[in-house]
Motif scaffolding. Sequence first.
Motif, short mmCIF file in Angstrom:
data_model
loop_
_atom_site.label_atom_id
_atom_site.label_comp_id
_atom_site.label_asym_id
_atom_site.label_seq_id
_atom_site.Cartn_x
_atom_site.Cartn_y
_atom_site.Cartn_z
N UNK A 197 3.30 17.26 13.33
CA UNK A 197 4.72 17.02 13.10
C UNK A 197 5.49 18.32 13.04
N UNK A 198 6.79 18.26 13.30
CA UNK A 198 7.62 19.47 13.32
C UNK A 198 8.92 19.25 12.57
N UNK A 199 9.60 20.36 12.29
CA UNK A 199 10.86 20.29 11.54
C UNK A 199 11.98 19.67 12.35
N UNK A 200 11.83 19.58 13.66
CA UNK A 200 12.85 18.96 14.51
C UNK A 200 12.73 17.45 14.57
N UNK A 201 11.68 16.89 13.95
CA UNK A 201 11.46 15.46 14.00
C UNK A 201 10.53 15.03 15.11
N UNK A 202 10.06 15.98 15.92
CA UNK A 202 9.13 15.66 17.02
C UNK A 202 7.69 15.57 16.50
N UNK A 203 6.89 14.78 17.19
CA UNK A 203 5.45 14.72 16.97
C UNK A 203 4.76 15.08 18.28
N UNK A 204 3.79 15.98 18.20
CA UNK A 204 3.01 16.41 19.36
C UNK A 204 1.59 15.84 19.23
N UNK A 205 1.02 15.44 20.35
CA UNK A 205 -0.39 15.04 20.40
C UNK A 205 -1.12 16.00 21.32
N UNK A 206 -2.15 16.67 20.79
CA UNK A 206 -2.93 17.62 21.57
C UNK A 206 -4.36 17.10 21.75
N UNK A 207 -4.96 17.43 22.86
CA UNK A 207 -6.39 17.27 23.06
C UNK A 207 -7.05 18.50 22.44
N UNK A 208 -7.82 18.29 21.38
CA UNK A 208 -8.33 19.42 20.63
C UNK A 208 -9.39 20.22 21.39
N UNK A 209 -10.05 19.60 22.36
CA UNK A 209 -11.10 20.32 23.11
C UNK A 209 -10.52 21.18 24.22
N UNK A 210 -9.47 20.68 24.89
CA UNK A 210 -8.89 21.41 26.02
C UNK A 210 -7.61 22.15 25.66
#
Length: 364
Positions: A197-210
Amino acid sequence: NGELLLFDLRRHPPILNGRHRFHHAEQVNETARPKPIEQVGFFDAGRLLVCDGGLHLFDAETQSVATSLSSNNTCHSDQEGKPWRYEDILAFSSFPFGTGSAEIIGGSMCDISAISSAYLYGIDMRCSQSFTSRNCVAHYKPSQPDALFKSLAWNTGIVTKEYSRSVEANSPLEQGSSFNFTCLTSHCGGGDWVCVGSSSGHIHIFDRRRGKLLACWRAHQKAVVYVKSISRYKVISVSADKTAVLWNILTSPPQKISCIYNIPGKEHSMNISCHHFRDDGLVSVPDGDLILCAVTGRKTVFMPITETQCDESPLEVKANRIVMSDCEGNPIPSSEKLEVSSVALLPCRQLVLLGCEGEIHVCL
Protein backbone atom coordinates in the motif's frame (compact mmCIF):
# COMPACT_ATOMS: atom_id res chain seq x y z
CA ASN A 1 11.49 4.02 23.15
CA GLY A 2 13.44 1.27 21.38
CA GLU A 3 12.83 -1.35 24.08
CA LEU A 4 11.57 -4.86 23.40
CA LEU A 5 9.65 -6.67 26.17
CA LEU A 6 8.90 -10.41 26.12
CA PHE A 7 5.90 -11.67 28.10
CA ASP A 8 4.67 -15.17 28.87
CA LEU A 9 0.91 -15.02 28.25
CA ARG A 10 0.43 -18.53 29.60
CA ARG A 11 0.67 -17.13 33.12
CA HIS A 12 -1.89 -14.97 34.87
CA PRO A 13 -0.96 -12.25 35.24
CA PRO A 14 1.53 -12.39 32.32
CA ILE A 15 5.16 -12.68 33.38
CA LEU A 16 7.93 -10.52 31.93
CA ASN A 17 10.54 -12.95 30.60
CA GLY A 18 13.04 -10.48 29.23
CA ARG A 19 13.73 -7.02 27.88
CA HIS A 20 16.24 -5.54 25.45
CA ARG A 21 16.88 -2.00 24.30
CA PHE A 22 18.10 -1.46 20.75
CA HIS A 23 20.75 1.17 20.09
CA HIS A 24 22.34 2.44 16.91
CA ALA A 25 25.95 3.30 16.25
CA GLU A 26 25.10 6.87 15.25
CA GLN A 27 23.62 7.51 18.70
CA VAL A 28 26.93 8.53 20.28
CA ASN A 29 25.06 10.61 22.83
CA GLU A 30 23.57 8.27 25.43
CA THR A 31 20.82 10.78 26.13
CA ALA A 32 19.69 10.72 22.49
CA ARG A 33 16.17 9.47 22.02
CA PRO A 34 16.11 5.83 20.82
CA LYS A 35 14.34 4.99 17.60
CA PRO A 36 10.85 3.56 18.20
CA ILE A 37 10.19 -0.06 17.33
CA GLU A 38 7.59 -0.15 14.57
CA GLN A 39 7.08 -3.90 14.16
CA VAL A 40 8.02 -7.22 15.77
CA GLY A 41 7.31 -10.68 14.37
CA PHE A 42 8.48 -14.26 14.76
CA PHE A 43 11.09 -15.33 12.21
CA ASP A 44 11.17 -18.90 13.51
CA ALA A 45 10.47 -20.69 16.81
CA GLY A 46 13.26 -18.99 18.75
CA ARG A 47 14.08 -15.80 16.87
CA LEU A 48 12.29 -12.52 16.23
CA LEU A 49 12.56 -9.89 13.52
CA VAL A 50 12.52 -6.36 14.91
CA CYS A 51 11.99 -3.27 12.74
CA ASP A 52 13.03 0.14 14.05
CA GLY A 53 14.16 1.82 10.86
CA GLY A 54 16.43 -1.14 10.24
CA LEU A 55 16.00 -4.87 10.75
CA HIS A 56 17.38 -6.93 13.64
CA LEU A 57 17.35 -10.69 14.05
CA PHE A 58 16.85 -11.18 17.79
CA ASP A 59 17.47 -14.44 19.67
CA ALA A 60 14.73 -14.77 22.32
CA GLU A 61 16.59 -17.44 24.28
CA THR A 62 19.89 -15.61 24.67
CA GLN A 63 18.20 -12.18 24.80
CA SER A 64 20.66 -10.79 22.25
CA VAL A 65 20.80 -9.48 18.70
CA ALA A 66 22.15 -12.16 16.39
CA THR A 67 22.65 -9.78 13.48
CA SER A 68 21.37 -6.49 12.09
CA LEU A 69 20.81 -5.38 8.54
CA SER A 70 23.75 -3.18 7.55
CA SER A 71 26.07 -2.40 4.66
CA ASN A 72 28.65 -4.73 6.25
CA ASN A 73 26.61 -7.89 5.71
CA THR A 74 23.98 -6.99 3.10
CA CYS A 75 24.29 -6.32 -0.60
CA HIS A 76 22.14 -5.87 -3.70
CA SER A 77 22.12 -9.33 -5.28
CA ASP A 78 20.59 -7.89 -8.47
CA GLN A 79 23.25 -5.18 -8.86
CA GLU A 80 26.42 -7.27 -9.11
CA GLY A 81 26.77 -7.55 -5.36
CA LYS A 82 27.00 -3.85 -4.55
CA PRO A 83 26.77 -3.02 -0.82
CA TRP A 84 23.33 -2.06 0.41
CA ARG A 85 23.10 1.64 1.23
CA TYR A 86 21.19 2.49 4.36
CA GLU A 87 17.54 3.46 3.99
CA ASP A 88 14.90 3.41 6.72
CA ILE A 89 12.86 0.20 6.69
CA LEU A 90 9.21 0.87 7.50
CA ALA A 91 7.77 -2.66 7.72
CA PHE A 92 8.41 -6.29 6.79
CA SER A 93 6.41 -9.41 6.01
CA SER A 94 7.52 -13.04 6.11
CA PHE A 95 6.20 -15.70 3.78
CA PRO A 96 3.69 -18.36 4.82
CA PHE A 97 5.09 -21.62 6.17
CA GLY A 98 2.03 -23.80 5.66
CA THR A 99 1.73 -23.85 1.88
CA GLY A 100 3.36 -25.94 -0.80
CA SER A 101 5.78 -28.85 -0.60
CA ALA A 102 8.48 -29.32 2.02
CA GLU A 103 11.10 -28.02 -0.41
CA ILE A 104 9.13 -24.84 -1.04
CA ILE A 105 8.54 -24.34 2.67
CA GLY A 106 12.22 -24.77 3.47
CA GLY A 107 13.20 -22.36 0.71
CA SER A 108 10.71 -19.70 1.82
CA MET A 109 11.46 -19.69 5.54
CA CYS A 110 14.46 -17.42 5.06
CA ASP A 111 12.85 -15.09 2.52
CA ILE A 112 11.16 -11.92 3.70
CA SER A 113 9.85 -8.77 2.08
CA ALA A 114 10.41 -5.28 3.48
CA ILE A 115 9.59 -1.76 2.39
CA SER A 116 11.18 1.63 2.64
CA SER A 117 9.23 4.66 1.48
CA ALA A 118 10.65 4.22 -2.02
CA TYR A 119 11.30 0.49 -2.57
CA LEU A 120 10.07 -3.02 -1.98
CA TYR A 121 12.96 -5.27 -0.96
CA GLY A 122 13.08 -9.02 -1.43
CA ILE A 123 15.56 -10.17 1.24
CA ASP A 124 17.23 -13.59 1.08
CA MET A 125 18.50 -14.60 4.53
CA ARG A 126 19.75 -18.07 3.59
CA CYS A 127 23.36 -16.93 3.32
CA SER A 128 25.00 -17.85 6.66
CA GLN A 129 28.66 -17.79 5.62
CA SER A 130 30.99 -14.88 5.02
CA PHE A 131 31.12 -13.38 1.54
CA THR A 132 34.41 -14.21 -0.16
CA SER A 133 33.27 -11.78 -2.82
CA ARG A 134 30.10 -9.77 -3.01
CA ASN A 135 29.78 -10.90 -6.61
CA CYS A 136 29.34 -14.49 -5.42
CA VAL A 137 25.80 -13.69 -4.29
CA ALA A 138 24.85 -11.97 -7.52
CA HIS A 139 23.83 -15.21 -9.24
CA TYR A 140 20.14 -14.36 -8.88
CA LYS A 141 19.20 -11.59 -11.29
CA PRO A 142 15.49 -11.07 -11.93
CA SER A 143 14.85 -10.45 -15.62
CA GLN A 144 13.95 -6.76 -15.87
CA PRO A 145 12.43 -6.29 -12.42
CA ASP A 146 10.28 -3.26 -11.77
CA ALA A 147 12.16 -0.12 -10.76
CA LEU A 148 10.44 -0.17 -7.36
CA PHE A 149 11.81 -3.63 -6.52
CA LYS A 150 15.27 -4.45 -5.11
CA SER A 151 16.78 -7.84 -4.24
CA LEU A 152 19.01 -8.06 -1.17
CA ALA A 153 21.19 -10.83 0.24
CA TRP A 154 21.55 -10.67 4.04
CA ASN A 155 24.42 -12.66 5.55
CA THR A 156 22.91 -13.62 8.91
CA GLY A 157 26.14 -15.34 9.94
CA ILE A 158 27.84 -12.01 10.68
CA VAL A 159 27.20 -10.65 14.17
CA THR A 160 26.53 -6.91 14.00
CA LYS A 161 24.83 -5.64 17.14
CA GLU A 162 24.53 -2.11 15.81
CA TYR A 163 24.59 -0.32 12.49
CA SER A 164 27.88 0.68 11.03
CA ARG A 165 27.00 3.78 9.07
CA SER A 166 29.53 5.51 6.84
CA VAL A 167 28.77 8.59 4.80
CA GLU A 168 29.82 7.08 1.49
CA ALA A 169 28.42 3.55 1.80
CA ASN A 170 25.16 4.36 3.51
CA SER A 171 23.85 7.38 1.65
CA PRO A 172 20.16 6.85 0.87
CA LEU A 173 19.06 5.68 -2.52
CA GLU A 174 17.36 8.26 -4.70
CA GLN A 175 13.65 7.80 -4.87
CA GLY A 176 12.56 7.06 -8.43
CA SER A 177 8.80 7.20 -7.90
CA SER A 178 6.12 9.46 -6.50
CA PHE A 179 4.69 6.52 -4.55
CA ASN A 180 5.44 6.43 -0.83
CA PHE A 181 5.03 2.88 0.45
CA THR A 182 3.31 2.50 3.81
CA CYS A 183 2.42 -1.18 4.42
CA LEU A 184 2.68 -4.64 2.87
CA THR A 185 1.60 -8.28 3.04
CA SER A 186 3.31 -11.28 1.45
CA HIS A 187 0.68 -13.95 2.06
CA CYS A 188 -1.20 -13.57 -1.24
CA GLY A 189 -1.05 -15.53 -4.46
CA GLY A 190 0.02 -18.59 -2.49
CA GLY A 191 3.07 -16.75 -1.19
CA ASP A 192 4.32 -15.74 -4.65
CA TRP A 193 2.83 -12.24 -4.60
CA VAL A 194 3.44 -9.22 -2.39
CA CYS A 195 0.82 -6.47 -1.96
CA VAL A 196 2.09 -3.01 -1.03
CA GLY A 197 0.00 0.00 0.00
CA SER A 198 1.05 3.61 -0.55
CA SER A 199 0.28 7.08 0.75
CA SER A 200 -1.44 7.95 -2.55
CA GLY A 201 -4.10 5.29 -1.98
CA HIS A 202 -2.65 2.92 -4.59
CA ILE A 203 -2.00 -0.78 -4.02
CA HIS A 204 0.78 -2.56 -5.94
CA ILE A 205 1.04 -6.31 -6.50
CA PHE A 206 4.55 -7.65 -7.17
CA ASP A 207 5.80 -11.09 -8.13
CA ARG A 208 8.30 -11.63 -5.33
CA ARG A 209 10.50 -14.04 -7.33
CA ARG A 210 10.88 -11.95 -10.50
CA GLY A 211 10.31 -8.48 -9.07
CA LYS A 212 7.63 -7.84 -11.69
CA LEU A 213 4.81 -5.39 -11.05
CA LEU A 214 1.64 -7.39 -11.75
CA ALA A 215 -1.01 -4.79 -10.93
CA CYS A 216 -1.44 -1.27 -9.59
CA TRP A 217 -4.75 0.43 -8.90
CA ARG A 218 -6.21 3.35 -6.94
CA ALA A 219 -7.81 1.48 -4.06
CA HIS A 220 -8.59 4.47 -1.80
CA GLN A 221 -8.86 8.24 -1.89
CA LYS A 222 -6.29 8.65 0.88
CA ALA A 223 -3.28 6.78 2.24
CA VAL A 224 -3.44 3.01 2.72
CA VAL A 225 -2.54 2.35 6.37
CA TYR A 226 -3.14 -1.41 6.53
CA VAL A 227 -3.17 -4.28 4.05
CA LYS A 228 -3.48 -7.99 4.76
CA SER A 229 -4.08 -11.11 2.71
CA ILE A 230 -6.88 -13.25 4.12
CA SER A 231 -6.80 -16.00 1.49
CA ARG A 232 -4.98 -16.85 -1.71
CA TYR A 233 -6.64 -14.15 -3.82
CA LYS A 234 -8.43 -11.93 -1.29
CA VAL A 235 -6.84 -8.89 0.33
CA ILE A 236 -8.26 -6.39 2.81
CA SER A 237 -7.06 -2.80 2.83
CA VAL A 238 -7.83 0.01 5.28
CA SER A 239 -7.28 3.67 4.50
CA ALA A 240 -7.22 7.11 6.07
CA ASP A 241 -10.37 7.76 4.02
CA LYS A 242 -12.10 5.74 6.81
CA THR A 243 -12.92 2.72 4.66
CA ALA A 244 -11.96 -0.96 4.82
CA VAL A 245 -12.27 -2.79 1.51
CA LEU A 246 -12.07 -6.48 0.68
CA TRP A 247 -10.59 -7.09 -2.79
CA ASN A 248 -10.56 -9.96 -5.25
CA ILE A 249 -7.05 -9.63 -6.68
CA LEU A 250 -7.46 -12.48 -9.16
CA THR A 251 -9.46 -10.25 -11.51
CA SER A 252 -7.93 -7.55 -13.68
CA PRO A 253 -8.33 -4.93 -12.43
CA PRO A 254 -8.90 -6.17 -8.86
CA GLN A 255 -12.58 -6.12 -7.93
CA LYS A 256 -14.12 -4.70 -4.76
CA ILE A 257 -16.09 -7.38 -2.90
CA SER A 258 -17.33 -5.47 0.15
CA CYS A 259 -16.64 -2.29 2.08
CA ILE A 260 -17.01 -0.93 5.61
CA TYR A 261 -17.06 2.87 5.79
CA ASN A 262 -17.02 5.48 8.59
CA ILE A 263 -14.15 3.81 10.48
CA PRO A 264 -12.83 6.13 13.24
CA GLY A 265 -9.39 7.71 13.13
CA LYS A 266 -6.99 9.60 10.92
CA GLU A 267 -3.91 8.46 8.97
CA HIS A 268 -1.45 8.37 11.88
CA SER A 269 -3.93 7.42 14.60
CA MET A 270 -5.68 4.38 13.10
CA ASN A 271 -4.91 1.06 14.78
CA ILE A 272 -6.11 -1.85 12.68
CA SER A 273 -6.12 -5.61 13.03
CA CYS A 274 -8.17 -8.36 11.46
CA HIS A 275 -8.43 -12.12 11.82
CA HIS A 276 -9.68 -14.80 9.46
CA PHE A 277 -11.11 -17.75 11.37
CA ARG A 278 -10.67 -21.22 9.90
CA ASP A 279 -13.65 -23.48 9.38
CA ASP A 280 -12.16 -26.06 11.73
CA GLY A 281 -10.89 -23.53 14.26
CA LEU A 282 -11.60 -23.37 17.98
CA VAL A 283 -13.53 -20.10 17.68
CA SER A 284 -16.59 -19.54 15.52
CA VAL A 285 -18.24 -16.25 14.63
CA PRO A 286 -21.98 -16.28 13.84
CA ASP A 287 -21.92 -13.41 11.33
CA GLY A 288 -18.78 -14.32 9.41
CA ASP A 289 -15.25 -15.68 9.58
CA LEU A 290 -13.42 -12.41 8.81
CA ILE A 291 -13.37 -9.90 11.69
CA LEU A 292 -12.13 -6.31 11.49
CA CYS A 293 -10.95 -4.49 14.62
CA ALA A 294 -10.23 -0.74 14.47
CA VAL A 295 -9.41 1.36 17.54
CA THR A 296 -8.80 5.09 17.89
CA GLY A 297 -9.04 7.13 21.09
CA ARG A 298 -12.09 5.83 22.91
CA LYS A 299 -13.93 4.49 19.86
CA THR A 300 -13.68 1.04 18.35
CA VAL A 301 -15.16 -1.00 15.52
CA PHE A 302 -15.39 -4.76 15.87
CA MET A 303 -17.47 -6.32 13.13
CA PRO A 304 -17.45 -9.00 10.41
CA ILE A 305 -16.65 -8.33 6.76
CA THR A 306 -18.69 -9.98 4.03
CA GLU A 307 -16.51 -12.26 1.89
CA THR A 308 -19.00 -13.02 -0.89
CA GLN A 309 -20.42 -10.68 -3.49
CA CYS A 310 -24.15 -11.22 -4.13
CA ASP A 311 -24.43 -9.14 -7.32
CA GLU A 312 -22.33 -6.85 -9.47
CA SER A 313 -22.30 -4.10 -6.83
CA PRO A 314 -20.06 -4.51 -3.76
CA LEU A 315 -21.79 -4.57 -0.40
CA GLU A 316 -21.18 -1.35 1.57
CA VAL A 317 -21.86 -1.32 5.32
CA LYS A 318 -21.55 1.60 7.74
CA ALA A 319 -19.19 0.92 10.64
CA ASN A 320 -20.84 0.39 13.99
CA ARG A 321 -18.75 2.61 16.27
CA ILE A 322 -18.63 1.59 19.92
CA VAL A 323 -17.47 3.79 22.80
CA MET A 324 -15.20 1.72 25.01
CA SER A 325 -15.87 1.32 28.73
CA ASP A 326 -13.58 1.25 31.74
CA CYS A 327 -13.15 -1.65 34.15
CA GLU A 328 -16.37 -0.71 35.94
CA GLY A 329 -18.43 -0.64 32.75
CA ASN A 330 -18.66 3.14 32.48
CA PRO A 331 -18.20 4.69 29.00
CA ILE A 332 -14.85 6.46 28.64
CA PRO A 333 -15.49 10.23 28.33
CA SER A 334 -14.05 12.18 25.41
CA SER A 335 -11.77 14.09 27.80
CA GLU A 336 -10.05 10.82 28.81
CA LYS A 337 -9.66 9.10 25.47
CA LEU A 338 -6.77 6.65 25.16
CA GLU A 339 -3.56 7.27 23.21
CA VAL A 340 -3.69 3.90 21.45
CA SER A 341 -0.57 2.99 19.46
CA SER A 342 -1.24 -0.67 18.57
CA VAL A 343 -3.88 -3.38 18.70
CA ALA A 344 -3.67 -7.18 18.65
CA LEU A 345 -6.32 -9.90 18.68
CA LEU A 346 -6.18 -13.06 20.77
CA PRO A 347 -9.12 -14.90 19.17
CA CYS A 348 -8.88 -18.15 21.14
CA ARG A 349 -9.12 -16.19 24.38
CA GLN A 350 -11.63 -13.72 22.91
CA LEU A 351 -9.44 -10.82 24.02
CA VAL A 352 -8.14 -7.62 22.42
CA LEU A 353 -4.79 -6.15 23.52
CA LEU A 354 -4.27 -2.38 23.25
CA GLY A 355 -0.89 -0.69 23.51
CA CYS A 356 -1.47 2.64 25.27
CA GLU A 357 1.23 5.01 26.56
CA GLY A 358 3.63 2.33 27.77
CA GLU A 359 0.87 0.04 29.07
CA ILE A 360 -1.03 -2.95 27.70
CA HIS A 361 -4.79 -2.86 28.16
CA VAL A 362 -6.65 -6.18 27.99
CA CYS A 363 -10.18 -5.80 26.61
CA LEU A 364 -13.10 -8.20 26.27
